[in-house]
Write an enzyme that holds these catalytic residues in place. Structure first.
Site, short mmCIF file in Angstrom:
data_model
loop_
_atom_site.label_atom_id
_atom_site.label_comp_id
_atom_site.label_asym_id
_atom_site.label_seq_id
_atom_site.Cartn_x
_atom_site.Cartn_y
_atom_site.Cartn_z
CD GLU A 296 25.54 41.82 40.48
OE1 GLU A 296 26.40 40.92 40.46
OE2 GLU A 296 25.65 42.87 39.84
NE ARG B 68 42.24 48.35 34.87
CZ ARG B 68 42.65 48.63 36.10
NH1 ARG B 68 43.88 49.01 36.32
NH2 ARG B 68 41.84 48.53 37.13
CG HIS C 152 28.28 40.90 37.32
ND1 HIS C 152 28.32 41.41 38.59
CD2 HIS C 152 29.48 41.20 36.77
CE1 HIS C 152 29.49 41.98 38.81
NE2 HIS C 152 30.22 41.86 37.71
CB ILE C 153 27.38 38.14 31.13
CG1 ILE C 153 26.54 39.20 30.38
CG2 ILE C 153 26.52 37.08 31.79
CD1 ILE C 153 25.82 38.66 29.16
#
Ligand code: NAD
Length: 316
Positions: free
Chosen positions: A263, A151, A281-282
């Site tokens: 993280e 995707r 991690h945005i």
């Protein structure tokens, strides 16, 4: 004890409505306290998580009433889906809700890398006006290599193609005549070919036992010295030490990482590298994507708790 337990920060209008209509306990930090979490799961029928709550066998066993685990996001590496499904628990996720946002961030990172935008900003803020120093490169005509063409990989490739980039992809589960490759005039190649040919490489594979630390020092060493690497998939797909070493030895020109091996990450030499862009991690954090994600999990929880089939069920 509540019917629905939310263990991470998952907010939005549909969550407020869910809390008004049903018995919901919302604790954005509950994922950090495993003992308390296990206690609270005793009567829980629906568990809503993001990616921090490790929904393993131990946690699932602590929830004898559980009917649905709803993951607000795509990667299901924090959920033992096999075990949950073997116990008859429905696992839902939000496969299409944030793909576009991740694709757009990837393109943003690519432009920032090739035009050295963060470096130029920093230099300007400290009094510099160095136009020649910040001469960048265009996207047009460059080869964009995608590791993983699902995707997000496909959406990113479509956008890169619109900039005039040539598309190549390495994906063991993609057919060479896949429609997405035809549409973008793209080519399916081996990972080695992709590493050797690409001007920009972007990783969009899932994290699985096969892909954990899939990209090592030896892979980064095969890249062109003026090529860039971007990872907005999962940090653990990359051996971060290997990438750091390759960057220190100028095997590649730079990198952008939205996701990290740990993280939040520990102190790292990457923090000091001007040719490295780090974001926390945005990729999925846009107003639109978060709204879609929260709508999707709340809807599926409502459906399952009212005895109806969920929409976004994960099928292995
Ligand atoms: P997807 O399942 O649609 O696509 C993944 C593709 O990777 C598939 O085509 C699959 O065949 C391919 N693949 C599997 N193993 C591979 C391998 N060894 N080498 C190359 N390709 C391989 O998934 P998606 O929705 O496109 O998500 C892609 C990645 O993005 C996932 O890791 C997901 O967790 C991550 N993601 C990150 C964020 C973020 O905030 N940074 C947000 C959403 C998703």
């Amino acid at each position: 004890m509540s019917d629905i337990l939310v263990t991470e920060n998952i907010q939005g209008a549909s969550m407020i409505r869910l809390m008004e209509d049903l018995d919901v306990e919302f604790d954005a930090y509950l994922w950090q306290n495993r003992d308390l979490l296990k206690q609270k799961l005793q009567d829980t029928q629906a568990l809503i998580v993001r990616n921090q709550t490790q929904v393993n066998q131990e946690l699932i066993d602590a929830a004898p009433q559980l009917k649905i685990i709803a993951r607000a996001g795509v990667g299901l590496d924090n959920v033992d889906t096999d075990y949950a499904q073997a116990k008859g628990i429905i696992v839902c996720f939000t496969p299409d809700a944030n793909s576009l946002s991740v694709a757009e961030l990837t393109i943003g990172l690519m432009m920032a890398l090739l035009r050295r935008i963060p470096e130029a900003r920093q230099d300007t803020l400290t009094g510099g006006w160095n136009r020649i120093k910040f001469t960048g490169t265009e996207l047009y005509g460059k080869t964009f290599g995608l590791i993983g063409m699902g995707r997000i990989g496909s959406m990113t490739a479509t956008r890169a193609h619109a900039f005039g980039m040539k598309i190549i992809a390495a994906d063991p589960y993609l057919a060479a005549d896949a429609p997405v490759l035809k549409e973008l005039n793209g080519r399916l190649v081996s990972l080695d070919e992709l590493l050797a040919e690409s001007d920009v490489i972007s990783c969009h594979s899932p994290l699985t036992p096969d892909t954990r630390k899939m990209l090592t020092y030896s892979h980064f060493s095969q890249m062109k010295p003026d090529a860039f690497f971007i990872n907005t998939s999962r940090g653990e797909v990359v051996d971060e030490r290997g990438l750091t070493q390759a960057l220190l030895e100028h095997k590649l020109a730079g990198a952008a990482l939205d996701v990290r091996e740990t993280e939040p990450p520990e102190q790292s030499p990457l923090n000091q590298m001007e040719n490295v862009i780090l974001t926390p991690h945005i990729a999925a954090f846009t107003v639109e994507a978060q709204e879609r994600v929260v709508d999707s999990v709340c809807e599926d929880v409502r459906l399952v708790l009212s005895g109806k089939p969920a929409i976004n069920v994960f099928k292995p």
